[in-house]
Structures are given as structure tokens and as C-alpha cells.
Design a protein around this motif. Structure first.
Motif, PDB file in Angstrom:
ATOM      1  N   HIS A   1       0.824  -1.199   0.000  1.00  0.00           N
ATOM      2  CA  HIS A   1       0.000   0.000   0.000  1.00  0.00           C
ATOM      3  C   HIS A   1       0.862   1.255   0.000  1.00  0.00           C
ATOM      4  O   HIS A   1       1.945   1.286   0.567  1.00  0.00           O
ATOM      5  CB  HIS A   1      -0.944  -0.030   1.214  1.00  0.00           C
ATOM      6  N   THR A   2       0.337   2.285  -0.636  1.00  0.00           N
ATOM      7  CA  THR A   2       1.062   3.546  -0.694  1.00  0.00           C
ATOM      8  C   THR A   2       1.128   4.144   0.715  1.00  0.00           C
ATOM      9  O   THR A   2       0.103   4.221   1.386  1.00  0.00           O
ATOM     10  CB  THR A   2       0.321   4.521  -1.633  1.00  0.00           C
ATOM     11  N   PRO A   3       2.308   4.561   1.169  1.00  0.00           N
ATOM     12  CA  PRO A   3       2.412   5.128   2.521  1.00  0.00           C
ATOM     13  C   PRO A   3       1.500   6.346   2.691  1.00  0.00           C
ATOM     14  O   PRO A   3       1.259   7.094   1.732  1.00  0.00           O
ATOM     15  CB  PRO A   3       3.884   5.530   2.630  1.00  0.00           C
TER      16      PRO A   3
ATOM     17  N   VAL B   1     -12.539  -0.282  -7.060  1.00  0.00           N
ATOM     18  CA  VAL B   1     -12.500  -1.668  -7.520  1.00  0.00           C
ATOM     19  C   VAL B   1     -11.285  -2.328  -6.881  1.00  0.00           C
ATOM     20  O   VAL B   1     -10.187  -1.748  -6.872  1.00  0.00           O
ATOM     21  CB  VAL B   1     -12.375  -1.746  -9.058  1.00  0.00           C
ATOM     22  N   GLU B   2     -11.504  -3.503  -6.337  1.00  0.00           N
ATOM     23  CA  GLU B   2     -10.404  -4.214  -5.682  1.00  0.00           C
ATOM     24  C   GLU B   2     -10.636  -5.713  -5.866  1.00  0.00           C
ATOM     25  O   GLU B   2     -11.707  -6.219  -5.572  1.00  0.00           O
ATOM     26  CB  GLU B   2     -10.361  -3.817  -4.194  1.00  0.00           C
ATOM     27  N   ILE B   3      -9.614  -6.382  -6.328  1.00  0.00           N
ATOM     28  CA  ILE B   3      -9.780  -7.791  -6.695  1.00  0.00           C
ATOM     29  C   ILE B   3      -9.713  -8.719  -5.484  1.00  0.00           C
ATOM     30  O   ILE B   3     -10.302  -9.799  -5.483  1.00  0.00           O
ATOM     31  CB  ILE B   3      -8.705  -8.193  -7.753  1.00  0.00           C
TER      32      ILE B   3
ATOM     33  N   ASP C   1     -12.129  -7.785 -10.864  1.00  0.00           N
ATOM     34  CA  ASP C   1     -10.933  -7.462 -11.648  1.00  0.00           C
ATOM     35  C   ASP C   1     -11.163  -6.123 -12.351  1.00  0.00           C
ATOM     36  O   ASP C   1     -12.054  -5.997 -13.195  1.00  0.00           O
ATOM     37  CB  ASP C   1     -10.702  -8.588 -12.670  1.00  0.00           C
ATOM     38  N   GLY C   2     -10.377  -5.153 -11.988  1.00  0.00           N
ATOM     39  CA  GLY C   2     -10.549  -3.816 -12.553  1.00  0.00           C
ATOM     40  C   GLY C   2     -10.301  -3.760 -14.048  1.00  0.00           C
ATOM     41  O   GLY C   2     -10.663  -2.779 -14.702  1.00  0.00           O
ATOM     42  N   LEU C   3      -9.693  -4.795 -14.578  1.00  0.00           N
ATOM     43  CA  LEU C   3      -9.403  -4.806 -16.016  1.00  0.00           C
ATOM     44  C   LEU C   3     -10.515  -5.494 -16.808  1.00  0.00           C
ATOM     45  O   LEU C   3     -10.458  -5.564 -18.023  1.00  0.00           O
ATOM     46  CB  LEU C   3      -8.072  -5.537 -16.268  1.00  0.00           C
TER      47      LEU C   3
HETATM   48  C1  LIG Z   1      -0.264  -1.421  -4.943  1.00  0.00           C
HETATM   49  S1  LIG Z   1      -1.803  -1.770  -4.130  1.00  0.00           S
HETATM   50  C2  LIG Z   1      -2.474  -0.174  -4.237  1.00  0.00           C
HETATM   51  C3  LIG Z   1      -3.511   0.010  -3.213  1.00  0.00           C
HETATM   52  C4  LIG Z   1      -3.931   1.455  -3.017  1.00  0.00           C
HETATM   53  N1  LIG Z   1      -4.313   2.042  -4.250  1.00  0.00           N
HETATM   54  C5  LIG Z   1      -2.857   2.247  -2.362  1.00  0.00           C
HETATM   55  O1  LIG Z   1      -2.410   3.222  -2.926  1.00  0.00           O
HETATM   56  O2  LIG Z   1      -2.438   1.905  -1.254  1.00  0.00           O
HETATM   57  C6  LIG Z   1      -2.531  -2.724  -5.351  1.00  0.00           C
HETATM   58  C7  LIG Z   1      -3.896  -3.269  -5.001  1.00  0.00           C
HETATM   59  O3  LIG Z   1      -4.457  -3.541  -6.251  1.00  0.00           O
HETATM   60  C8  LIG Z   1      -5.154  -4.758  -6.185  1.00  0.00           C
HETATM   61  N2  LIG Z   1      -5.211  -5.291  -7.560  1.00  0.00           N
HETATM   62  C9  LIG Z   1      -4.227  -5.878  -8.267  1.00  0.00           C
HETATM   63  N3  LIG Z   1      -4.672  -6.224  -9.484  1.00  0.00           N
HETATM   64  C10 LIG Z   1      -5.963  -5.832  -9.564  1.00  0.00           C
HETATM   65  C11 LIG Z   1      -6.964  -5.907 -10.581  1.00  0.00           C
HETATM   66  N4  LIG Z   1      -6.745  -6.470 -11.761  1.00  0.00           N
HETATM   67  N5  LIG Z   1      -8.184  -5.387 -10.308  1.00  0.00           N
HETATM   68  C12 LIG Z   1      -8.453  -4.814  -9.116  1.00  0.00           C
HETATM   69  N6  LIG Z   1      -7.527  -4.729  -8.115  1.00  0.00           N
HETATM   70  C13 LIG Z   1      -6.304  -5.225  -8.333  1.00  0.00           C
HETATM   71  C14 LIG Z   1      -4.360  -5.612  -5.210  1.00  0.00           C
HETATM   72  O4  LIG Z   1      -5.171  -6.630  -4.645  1.00  0.00           O
HETATM   73  C15 LIG Z   1      -3.916  -4.559  -4.209  1.00  0.00           C
HETATM   74  O5  LIG Z   1      -4.806  -4.467  -3.129  1.00  0.00           O
END
Ligand SMILES: C[S@@+](CC[C@H](N)C(=O)[O-])C[C@H]1O[C@@H](n2cnc3c(N)ncnc32)[C@H](O)[C@@H]1O
Length: 347
Positions: A232-234, A287-289, A316-318
């Protein structure tokens, strides 16, 4: 036992709180009481003059002769607030470290995460929660589990869709074994002492640090994090980005395709409040997978008071519509179900 003139001095950052009185030679003996785990021997701390009369019939602590009744080991709401770490991010880090250290690795992550979420959301379901903390701390494990279930039931009446989206965090309450209930009770005592209720009651705290997200990351770090880049982003980076992107106006929505626990939402909500706007007046779309992260995002939406114009798609956000169509249907169903339930109560 001379209680009068004793000053309470709490040290909430350590695992103990001392009763100190420079004139009182018995201070060190009494301070021992606070270091004992509350559930281990039934000892509940030392009274003060106002409490002595009420406790007169209670058994005495063998170590110091204090009254062994009630959750007196828990500082009052006022004292807890006064001694919290000033920096909310430091506070959140300490709470996460505490939970991670307490909860055995390998055990289900949703139980400690759900316990923290429930305690932090108590003020949303009952604004008197901070002053009721001692009463809550006195509950036996079965009673505490019931209170937690009632808390989510109350949240469902207020925010049915988000509460249903967060269900992974509390579903286990329905089947908790005696052992889990005992562990949850001990963890809840630690959380009450660490000021988690105060975190959940104060926008100056809950909007300054993503407590649930940090905890999710720490707990899953011991097992499966990394599979989907779940880092997660700090908080401070999110705050900086939100400041750069400030100036959201009505009609605009805040969306995030891989939302995680909502670190960016938190910063955006804090920025909105700083600009004098109500975060609940804007639509939020996430959206969160990962199901547990999506449940955490929903719990955070409650904690951050984002209102009911929120969509949390666990998908899946894609994919073609990113699960948003299904999320909209779910929200409409949950709201209609709640409305029908409330109407049936009025009949
Ligand atoms: C790098 S984290 C970013 C989380 C948040 N945006 C932040 O800044 O802290 C990536 C998140 O994206 C989710 N993720 C990865 N692939 C995804 C997809 N295809 N669709 C939706 N969520 C996805 C992961 O489960 C994870 O919780």
C-alpha cells in the motif's frame, strides 16, 4: 488502604500504567497491578476515592490491597485521550504493531483485522462508546462477541451496503469458538487501552492514517502478500498526492481501479475536510480484486464517514465493467432490504 491524594499517571505507550504519589510509599506495590494481564487473574486495578465506597464489598488484590472489581485497569476516556501519541500515524503504527505481535501468525487474518475494525467503529454505532469502554471491557467473552455482532447489526441499519461489503471482517463472529472468543477478548482489552475507540471517534486521527490498511498489510505480510503487488502507498505519499490533486468539486467522483484498503481515499477525504467539504457529499467508486482488501475498503469507508454514495466492487478492474454493474445492483438490493426491515419494525 489510603487512596486519597493518589494521582493517576498513565503511560499508555508502555504495557503498564502507574499510580504515582511522591508521598506514597506504597506506589511501587500498586503499580504492579497494572502490569498484570487483565484476563489472567481477574485483577482489575486500583480504585480512587470516589470508587472506594462502591467497591467496598469487593475482594482485594493480593499484591497491593486494591479493589479487585471492574475494568479499572482501563484508564478513563479522558485519560486515554490525554496520553495518546500526538501523531496519528505513529498511533496507528503502534496499534498495528501491537496486534501483529499479539495475534499468532498463521491464524485467520480476518479475526484480528475484524476485531480492530469493530472496536474502531464502535463510536459510529454509538457515540457514547468512549465512555462505555470500561463497561465493554468488563464483558465476558460471549458477551463481547454478542456486542460485536450487535454493533455490525446497528451499522447495517445505518449503512446496509457498506456493512454487507465488509462482511468478511465480522462473519466469523457467528461461529467463533470459545478459544477465539477468549483471544478476541484479550485483544479487545489491548485495543481499548491503546486508544482504538479514540482513533475511531476523532476525524483528526482516523483521516490521518489508514489503520486498517496498515494492519492488513502487516498481517498478510506474514502469509501471502506480494501475490498481487499488495503493497500500500504510505500515508504521507497519499497526503502529498491529494494536496496536489486538491480542488474536487461537487459532481465529481473519486474513483480508484486497484483501490486496496483505500489509502488514496483516506487522503482525499482528509483533503476535502480540510477544504471545508463533506466527503459524504461526493460519490466514491473503488474496484479491488482481493476480497479481504475489498472488505477493508468498505470498513474504511464507514470509518472515514464517506456516506452512502460509495461503490466497492470486488472484481478485476481490467474486466469489461470492472464489476461496477454488480456493485450497483448489490447496493440497491441492500438498501431496499434495510428499508423493508425498518418499515416492518414500524408496523
Ligand atoms: C499497490 S496496491 C495499491 C492500493 C492502493 N491504491 C494504495 O495506494 O495503497 C494494489 C492493489 O491492487 C489490487 N489489484 C491488483 N490487481 C488488480 C486488478 N486487476 N483489479 C483490481 N484490483 C487489483 C491488489 O489486490 C492490491 O490491493
Amino acid at each position: 488502604m489510603p487512596f486519597s491524594g493518589v494521582t493517576r499517571v498513565y503511560r499508555p505507550n508502555d504495557e503498564e500504567a502507574h499510580l504515582l504519589d511522591p508521598q506514597d510509599s506504597e506506589t511501587s506495590a500498586r503499580s504492579l497491578c497494572w502490569t498484570k494481564p487483565p484476563a489472567a487473574d481477574g485483577w482489575r486495578g486500583t480504585g480512587n476515592p470516589a470508587e472506594v465506597r462502591r467497591a467496598a464489598s469487593m475482594p482485594l488484590c493480593a499484591a497491593c490491597g486494591g479493589w479487585a472489581e471492574g475494568a479499572w485497569w482501563l484508564p478513563s476516556a479522558h485519560a486515554r485521550r490525554a496520553f495518546l501519541p500526538e501523531d496519528p500515524q505513529e498511533h496507528s503504527r503502534r496499534i498495528s504493531d501491537l496486534v501483529t505481535a499479539f495475534w499468532p501468525s498463521g491464524a485467520a487474518v480476518e479475526v484480528p483485522l475484524g476485531t480492530v475494525a469493530t472496536v474502531a467503529l464502535l463510536p459510529l454505532s454509538d457515540s457514547q462508546a468512549p465512555v462505555l469502554a470500561r463497561t465493554i471491557a468488563e464483558l465476558p467473552p460471549g458477551g463481547l462477541i454478542e456486542l460485536m455482532r450487535a454493533t455490525w447489526a446497528e451499522l447495517w441499519i445505518r449503512h446496509p451496503y457498506l456493512t454487507e461489503c465488509a462482511s468478511l471482517l465480522y462473519r466469523w463472529l457467528g461461529t467463533a469458538s470459545d478459544e477465539t472468543a477468549q483471544q478476541v477478548t484479550e485483544l479487545t482489552h489491548l485495543l481499548l487501552r491503546a486508544g482504538v475507540v479514540e482513533h475511531g471517534a476523532d476525524p483528526g486521527r482516523y483521516l490521518k492514517a489508514d489503520l486498517f490498511g496498515r494492519l492488513l498489510q502487516q498481517l498478510t505480510a506474514r502469509s501471502e502478500k506480494g501475490r498481487r503487488g499488495a503493497f500500500h502507498t504510505p500515508d504521507f505519499v497519499c497526503d502529498f498526492m491529494s494536496e496536489v490533486l486538491s480542488g474536487l468539486s461537487e459532481g465529481e467522483s473519486i474513483g480508484e481501479l486497484a483501490a486496496g484498503s483505500g489509502a488514496m481515499w483516506r487522503a482525499a477525504a482528509a483533503q476535502l475536510r480540510w477544504e471545508g467539504k463533506d466527503p459524504a457529499s461526493l460519490p466514491w467508486v473503488g474496484v479491488e480484486i482481493d476480497p479481504l482488501a475489498a472488505a477493508t475498503l468498505a470498513a474504511n469507508s464507514l470509518l472515514w464517514r464517506l456516506g452512502d454514495d460509495v461503490l466497492v466492487a470486488c472484481a478485476d478492474g481490467l474486466s469489461r465493467d470492472s464489476g461496477l454493474g454488480q456493485a450497483r445492483q448489490h447496493r440497491a438490493r441492500a438498501t431496499a432490504h434495510r428499508d423493508a426491515f425498518v418499515a416492518s419494525l414500524r408496523e
